[in-house]
Design a protein around this motif. Structure first.
Motif, PDB file in Angstrom:
ATOM      1  N   UNK A  68       0.844  -1.200   0.000  1.00 10.85           N
ATOM      2  CA  UNK A  68       0.000   0.000   0.000  1.00 10.85           C
ATOM      3  C   UNK A  68       0.877   1.246   0.000  1.00 10.85           C
ATOM      4  N   UNK A  69       0.575   2.167  -0.908  1.00  9.14           N
ATOM      5  CA  UNK A  69       1.368   3.376  -1.032  1.00  9.14           C
ATOM      6  C   UNK A  69       0.581   4.618  -0.671  1.00  9.14           C
ATOM      7  N   UNK A  70       0.867   5.698  -1.389  1.00  8.13           N
ATOM      8  CA  UNK A  70       0.297   7.001  -1.054  1.00  8.13           C
ATOM      9  C   UNK A  70      -1.218   7.023  -1.177  1.00  8.13           C
ATOM     10  N   UNK A  71      -1.775   6.054  -1.892  1.00  7.12           N
ATOM     11  CA  UNK A  71      -3.232   5.993  -2.020  1.00  7.12           C
ATOM     12  C   UNK A  71      -3.913   5.534  -0.733  1.00  7.12           C
ATOM     13  N   UNK A  72      -3.121   5.000   0.200  1.00  5.83           N
ATOM     14  CA  UNK A  72      -3.663   4.509   1.464  1.00  5.83           C
ATOM     15  C   UNK A  72      -3.617   5.593   2.542  1.00  5.83           C
ATOM     16  N   UNK A  73      -4.646   5.652   3.363  1.00  2.00           N
ATOM     17  CA  UNK A  73      -4.674   6.639   4.449  1.00  2.00           C
ATOM     18  C   UNK A  73      -3.634   6.333   5.520  1.00  2.00           C
ATOM     19  N   UNK A  74      -3.126   5.101   5.541  1.00  2.00           N
ATOM     20  CA  UNK A  74      -2.127   4.693   6.533  1.00  2.00           C
ATOM     21  C   UNK A  74      -0.690   4.849   6.025  1.00  2.00           C
TER      22      UNK A  74
END
Length: 243
Positions: free
Chosen positions: A30-36
């Motif tokens: 998971x990259x920048x598209x994830x809120x975490x």
């Protein structure tokens, strides 16, 4: 290791740059598209490689895997297909290699090569070798008839919003993972900044995304033209002797 590196280099030379080796696809983190998402999170292989003391001598052999595309000099390709690596900060190199290996940065062409580095120590060694290479002066630059105007426009934009992180001469900041951009190819810079702006560089620094998001295509051309003209005193390769 030497035989493996030679085999990989020969394969890379014979295959088109857009074709990756057969094998399992890269993982997808998971990259920048994830809120975490946390940029440059100090854990796992990244932390281990940064903590390791890399030695350039030990990294020379490992770099043979990289040299087929990025060239033995680390110059990359002027057409921007492969970036200039020479003189890049070890922190930046390690982070990008670790991100590709874990699937945080999507690069199917490089993934088969990056995964051949056996452990965090080898990542640190290869990065140490690359960092000590002088930065070539004959890199790809903006070649339009309006080059002078584009560079002037790009200089103004760069000094307003880019210089704080990337430095007056494009030297970046090693401790903050801000890359050296002096000597980088124009077309590579333009492609990366466009991908960051458009949300396609999943391991991008959120701070840079905020800065670059409002820029038009024309502004990115101008900034890239200026950035590709930068030179770092003391880090650039010496001029070749005239015959």
């Amino acid at each position: 290791m030497i035989k493996k590196a030679i085999a990989l280099v020969l394969t890379a030379v014979l295959l088109p740059s857009t074709i990756a080796f057969a094998g399992p696809p890269a993982p997808k983190a998971s990259g920048i598209e994830s809120k975490d998402y946390q940029w440059a999170k100090m854990e796992g292989e990244l932390k281990a490689a940064l903590d390791a003391k890399g030695t350039a001598k030990d990294g020379e052999e490992g770099y043979e895997i990289c040299g087929a595309c990025h060239l033995p000099s680390g110059a990359g390709r002027p057409d921007g297909t492969f970036p200039q690596l020479a003189g890049q900060h070890t922190t930046v190199l390690i982070k990008q290699m670790a991100d590709i290996r874990m699937g945080l940065r999507d690069n199917p062409t490089m993934y088969p090569f990056a995964k051949e580095l056996v452990d965090p120590q080898e990542l640190a060694n290869v990065a140490a070798y690359i960092e000590k290479l002088c930065i070539p002066t004959d890199h790809g630059q903006y070649e339009g008839a309006d080059a002078a105007a584009q560079i002037a426009k790009g200089k103004d934009l760069y000094e307003k919003q880019c210089v704080e992180c990337h430095g007056k001469n494009g030297e970046g900041k090693k401790e903050k993972f801000y890359p050296v951009i002096a000597g980088q190819h124009y077309k590579y810079l333009l492609r990366q900044m466009t991908e960051i702006r458009d949300g396609h560089r999943r391991n991008a620094n959120p701070d840079m995304v905020k800065v670059i998001k409002p820029y038009t295509n024309e502004q990115l051309v101008a900034i890239s033209a200026y950035q590709s003209s930068l030179k770092m005193p003391g880090a650039m390769c010496k001029p070749k002797a005239k015959k």
